[in-house]
Structure formats: C-alpha cells, structure tokens
Design a protein around this motif. Structure first.
Motif, PDB file in Angstrom:
ATOM      1  N   THR A  10       0.813  -1.222   0.000  1.00 27.73           N
ATOM      2  CA  THR A  10       0.000   0.000   0.000  1.00 27.73           C
ATOM      3  C   THR A  10       0.843   1.266   0.000  1.00 27.73           C
ATOM      4  N   MET A  11       2.081   1.198   0.488  1.00 27.16           N
ATOM      5  CA  MET A  11       2.973   2.350   0.692  1.00 27.16           C
ATOM      6  C   MET A  11       2.472   3.264   1.809  1.00 27.16           C
ATOM      7  N   ARG A  18       2.833  -3.590   3.644  1.00 22.76           N
ATOM      8  CA  ARG A  18       2.529  -4.893   3.045  1.00 22.76           C
ATOM      9  C   ARG A  18       1.289  -5.545   3.657  1.00 22.76           C
ATOM     10  N   ILE A  19       0.468  -6.094   2.792  1.00 21.07           N
ATOM     11  CA  ILE A  19      -0.619  -6.984   3.187  1.00 21.07           C
ATOM     12  C   ILE A  19      -0.414  -8.257   2.367  1.00 21.07           C
ATOM     13  N   PRO A  20       0.248  -9.287   2.929  1.00 24.31           N
ATOM     14  CA  PRO A  20       0.634 -10.472   2.140  1.00 24.31           C
ATOM     15  C   PRO A  20      -0.535 -11.188   1.475  1.00 24.31           C
ATOM     16  N   ARG A  21      -1.649 -11.273   2.158  1.00 18.37           N
ATOM     17  CA  ARG A  21      -2.878 -11.845   1.566  1.00 18.37           C
ATOM     18  C   ARG A  21      -3.962 -10.800   1.739  1.00 18.37           C
ATOM     19  N   GLY A  22      -4.106  -9.972   0.694  1.00 19.57           N
ATOM     20  CA  GLY A  22      -4.999  -8.836   0.833  1.00 19.57           C
ATOM     21  C   GLY A  22      -6.038  -8.718  -0.271  1.00 19.57           C
ATOM     22  N   TRP A  23      -6.886  -7.724  -0.075  1.00 17.59           N
ATOM     23  CA  TRP A  23      -7.911  -7.405  -1.062  1.00 17.59           C
ATOM     24  C   TRP A  23      -8.067  -5.894  -1.151  1.00 17.59           C
ATOM     25  N   MET A  24      -8.599  -5.447  -2.275  1.00 17.82           N
ATOM     26  CA  MET A  24      -8.875  -4.025  -2.480  1.00 17.82           C
ATOM     27  C   MET A  24     -10.189  -3.889  -3.239  1.00 17.82           C
ATOM     28  N   ARG A  25     -11.009  -3.002  -2.749  1.00 20.55           N
ATOM     29  CA  ARG A  25     -12.307  -2.758  -3.393  1.00 20.55           C
ATOM     30  C   ARG A  25     -12.294  -1.363  -3.996  1.00 20.55           C
ATOM     31  N   LEU A  57       0.486  -2.692  -6.324  1.00 20.53           N
ATOM     32  CA  LEU A  57       1.085  -1.507  -5.713  1.00 20.53           C
ATOM     33  C   LEU A  57       0.595  -0.264  -6.430  1.00 20.53           C
ATOM     34  N   PRO A  58       0.814   0.925  -5.853  1.00 19.02           N
ATOM     35  CA  PRO A  58       0.312   2.151  -6.479  1.00 19.02           C
ATOM     36  C   PRO A  58       0.996   2.411  -7.822  1.00 19.02           C
ATOM     37  N   ILE A 338       9.325   6.443  -6.023  1.00 16.41           N
ATOM     38  CA  ILE A 338       8.560   6.657  -7.253  1.00 16.41           C
ATOM     39  C   ILE A 338       7.055   6.488  -7.004  1.00 16.41           C
ATOM     40  N   THR A 339       6.667   6.505  -5.713  1.00 18.25           N
ATOM     41  CA  THR A 339       5.240   6.402  -5.379  1.00 18.25           C
ATOM     42  C   THR A 339       4.861   7.469  -4.344  1.00 18.25           C
ATOM     43  N   ILE A 340       4.890   7.114  -3.080  1.00 17.02           N
ATOM     44  CA  ILE A 340       4.379   8.021  -2.057  1.00 17.02           C
ATOM     45  C   ILE A 340       5.295   9.207  -1.782  1.00 17.02           C
ATOM     46  N   VAL A 341       6.618   9.025  -1.885  1.00 16.62           N
ATOM     47  CA  VAL A 341       7.523  10.144  -1.594  1.00 16.62           C
ATOM     48  C   VAL A 341       7.331  11.297  -2.582  1.00 16.62           C
ATOM     49  N   PRO A 342       7.362  11.063  -3.908  1.00 15.80           N
ATOM     50  CA  PRO A 342       7.100  12.185  -4.815  1.00 15.80           C
ATOM     51  C   PRO A 342       5.697  12.760  -4.658  1.00 15.80           C
ATOM     52  N   ALA A 343       4.725  11.917  -4.325  1.00 14.42           N
ATOM     53  CA  ALA A 343       3.367  12.431  -4.113  1.00 14.42           C
ATOM     54  C   ALA A 343       3.341  13.428  -2.965  1.00 14.42           C
ATOM     55  N   ARG A 344       4.064  13.117  -1.892  1.00 15.80           N
ATOM     56  CA  ARG A 344       4.113  14.033  -0.741  1.00 15.80           C
ATOM     57  C   ARG A 344       4.909  15.290  -1.074  1.00 15.80           C
ATOM     58  N   ILE A 345       6.044  15.117  -1.752  1.00 18.70           N
ATOM     59  CA  ILE A 345       6.856  16.271  -2.118  1.00 18.70           C
ATOM     60  C   ILE A 345       6.059  17.252  -2.967  1.00 18.70           C
ATOM     61  N   CYS A 346       5.267  16.726  -3.886  1.00 25.16           N
ATOM     62  CA  CYS A 346       4.540  17.574  -4.836  1.00 25.16           C
ATOM     63  C   CYS A 346       3.139  17.947  -4.360  1.00 25.16           C
TER      64      CYS A 346
END
Length: 392
Positions: A10-11, A18-25, A57-58, A338-346
């Motif tokens: 998820t980042m 990490r969610i080793p056995r996960g789901w997303m709706r 992943l995002p 290349i995911t959450i860090v640039p999103a926060r910076i920008c």
C-alpha cells in the motif's frame, strides 16, 4: 469491483505497507477499502477478480518530467518547454504546451507510470507554471491533478548557456539569482498594493501584471518553488532565495546533494533526484553518481527519483529506481521514491502515491519484481479503469 488474493504494497505508513494476503475494493474512480483476506466481507453481485497472489502496488509518479511538452522524435516543432526569448516567464503554463497524444504517454502508461509532474524547461531563471497530470487520456484538462502546482526556477549552467550566446542577461550565476529576486520582490510589492487597495478605497489597484499574478500563489504558500540545481553552491542559492521569500521549495536534480547531505537534512530540504542514467556531459555533473538518492535517503533526506524525460525516457522510471537500489538505496526506499515520496513532495498525496480508501484507484498488477530489468506490469489501472495489459 473487488480484487482479492493479492500481495499488496500500500505504501502507507513508514514501510511498504505490506498486506501479504490482501484485497482491495474500488468504486467508480476511487478506492473504497483495502484490507487483509481474513477481514474480507463480500458483497452479493459484486464483480470480483482473483489475482492469484500477484503483487499490487500504487501507480508510479515521476516528479519531474518534460513529457508531452518536449515531444518525442521532434526538434523545434515539438519543443515547447523553453521560451528562451525572455529569461523571466512565470506566467507561462506548461499545460498549454503539452501534447497528451504523443507516444511517450502510452509507453509510460504501459510501464506503470500513471502520473507525471510536467515542467517547463530550465533555460530561464523563471520558466513557468508546472502541471501535474495522469498519463491516461486524450485531453490534458481532464488528465490534470493540478494545472499549476508550482513555479519552475533554474540556477547554474542552463540559464548561462541559454543567454550567453545572445549577449543577454543572465550570463552569470549572480545575474540569474538577481533576476529571480527582482521578480519575486516585484510580485510581493504587487500583492501589497492589491491588499492596500482592498483595505483603503483611496488606494488604487496596481495595473494588471501577468507575471506578478502568476507568482502570487507561490508567495502565499499555495504553490511550490521547484529549483533546477546541480552543484552544491547552486543548491544553497536555491535555499537562500527560498528562505528570503518564505517559499515552500523543492530541489530538482540535486546532483551534488550527496556531498552536502547533512546540511540538506538540517534544512529539511525535499529533493527530486535524477536522471540516474547518462554521461557527465557538462561541468556541473562532475560529481554525478547513481548512488545519490541512496546516500541522501540514508542520511535521512526526503528524496524522490525522476527521469527528467526526455533525458531518460519516461517509461524507464521503475528502471531508474531499480538502478538506485542496485547502487545502495534500500529497496523499499527506492519503491517509495517513485510512489508516495514524490506524491508528498509535490502535494499530491491526497489522491495518489499509495493505496487506501479515498484515493484514486491508480494501481499496478505485477507478477515479477517491479524494479527488475525488463519487468512490466501485467495490468495498469487508472481511476478504476484498465488502461494497459501487457502480454508476458
């Protein structure tokens, strides 16, 4: 739509979430919920996808790119990122020069880059307004995350090289910094006169000035100052100017950042490193090393990774992060860069950069290491819609 039986990164939080056995709706263009299989409650009639253990992943975000404004395979005809007839152009907007139909967008999307921060070039001390956008779509207005999230500034060799042949200022680092200060001061005075006119009917509003107007959000802290800077002295000039005008700033490239990592940490600087591929083609790249993002991160500095497309093709963003990991950056930090860090910076973290309820449903499905050479996402989803499927 329910995606289940997935290995989700998820980042969120400090690690990879990490969610080793996960789901997303997902619902519409957003994420409705993310969780572990043990807590899954199915909804009768809901469309479902069993991902059979695939990695989710995002979507990747490139925090500094010229994609679409410096068009692929074209010369002057497609180069719209540098209006080098005037060294001070804060009123120019990248959104007006981006061609989202050029092929770099589809290539980037297929490689998992679902968003990019598209900037004017670095020929001018003040280059213009920066656009953050998705890579999926045909009309830039509908693809935008922000039409003007910041102003592009440039220090060092680029403005000197652009204007010296014209015998026009700036031809020195002193003049570059002076032009930036002069314009910021003018904009601050313009803002003060506008406030005076609002508070006192005897005071006249200043005549409309497009350049000053463009800088007002920056001075109010509503937009960020993105400083192109490679050498340590230019980096400190950027910080000096930002401090003088109380700007929320980002250091772009920051090639010699690894030489001054402790100072950057003490300043609380936010850094976008890259490109990480290429030769040392000019003097200010003398201390270029692909170890830079790793050394900065190890020192505690917030560091993202960019391609600076077309310096490195946009589609090689994940490869760039993989190189950073190979050169000493901790693997998780490289993925976050290349995911959450640039999103926060920008300032885009409320919509993209991680997977949680309320964010855009921009995600990738992998069956291999995303940072490995040759790796491609099996599927690329943007705002809940499948945009690309790679046959592996």
């Amino acid at each position: 739509m329910l995606f289940y039986n997935a290995n989700i990164m998820t980042m969120e939080g400090k690690g990879l979430g990490r969610i080793p056995r996960g789901w997303m709706r997902t619902e519409g263009n957003g994420i409705r919920a993310v969780g572990a299989m043990e807590a899954l409650e199915r909804i009768p009639g809901e469309e479902e996808r069993d991902l059979r253990g695939a990695l989710v992943l995002p979507g990747f975000l490139d925090a500094h790119s010229h994609m679409g404004i410096c068009e692929d395979s074209l010369g002057f005809e497609g180069n719209d990122d540098n209006e080098d007839t005037d060294p001070v152009t804060p009123h120019l907007r990248a959104i007006d020069g981006i061609n989202p139909m050029e092929r770099s967008f589809s290539e980037a999307l297929a490689a998992g880059v679902t968003a990019a921060v598209v900037c004017p070039g670095s020929a001018n001390p003040i280059g213009g307004q920066i656009c953050a956008m998705k890579t999926a779509g045909k009309r830039v207005d509908a693809m935008c995350l922000g039409e003007s999230i910041g102003i592009k500034f440039a220090l060092g060799e680029n403005p000197k090289m652009s204007y010296n042949p014209k015998a026009q200022t700036p031809v020195t680092r002193m003049a570059t910094a002076a032009l930036i200060r002069e314009m910021l001061k003018k904009a601050a005075e313009y803002a003060a006169r506008m406030r005076d006119a609002e508070e006192d009917e005897d005071c006249d509003e200043p005549d409309y000035d497009a350049k000053c107007e463009a800088l007002l959000p920056l001075l109010r802290g509503e937009a960020k100052a993105y400083f192109h800077c490679h050498r340590a002295d230019d980096i400190f000039t950027a910080i000096r100017i930002a401090r003088e005008f109380s700007l929320d700033y980002v250091l772009v490239h920051c090639t010699e950042g690894h030489l001054i990592a402790q100072e950057l940490l003490e300043e609380g600087a936010k850094v976008i490193t890259g490109p990480l591929f290429g030769a040392r083609v000019k003097p200010e790249l003398t201390h270029f090393t692909a170890q830079n993002p790793g050394l900065l991160a190890k020192a505690g500095v917030t560091a993202a990774i960019c391609t600076d497309h077309p310096e490195v093709a946009q589609k090689h963003l994940a490869l760039s992060a993989g190189l950073a990991a190979a050169e000493g950056m901790e693997y998780g930090q490289a993925l976050r860069a290349i995911t959450i860090v640039p999103a926060r910076i920008c300032g885009l973290e409320e919509r993209i950069g991680s997977l949680r309820a309320g964010k855009d449903a921009d995600f990738l499905v992998y069956r291999s290491d995303p940072l490995a050479l040759g790796a491609k996402p099996e599927e690329v989803w943007v705002e809940g819609r499948l945009q690309s499927r790679n046959t592996l």
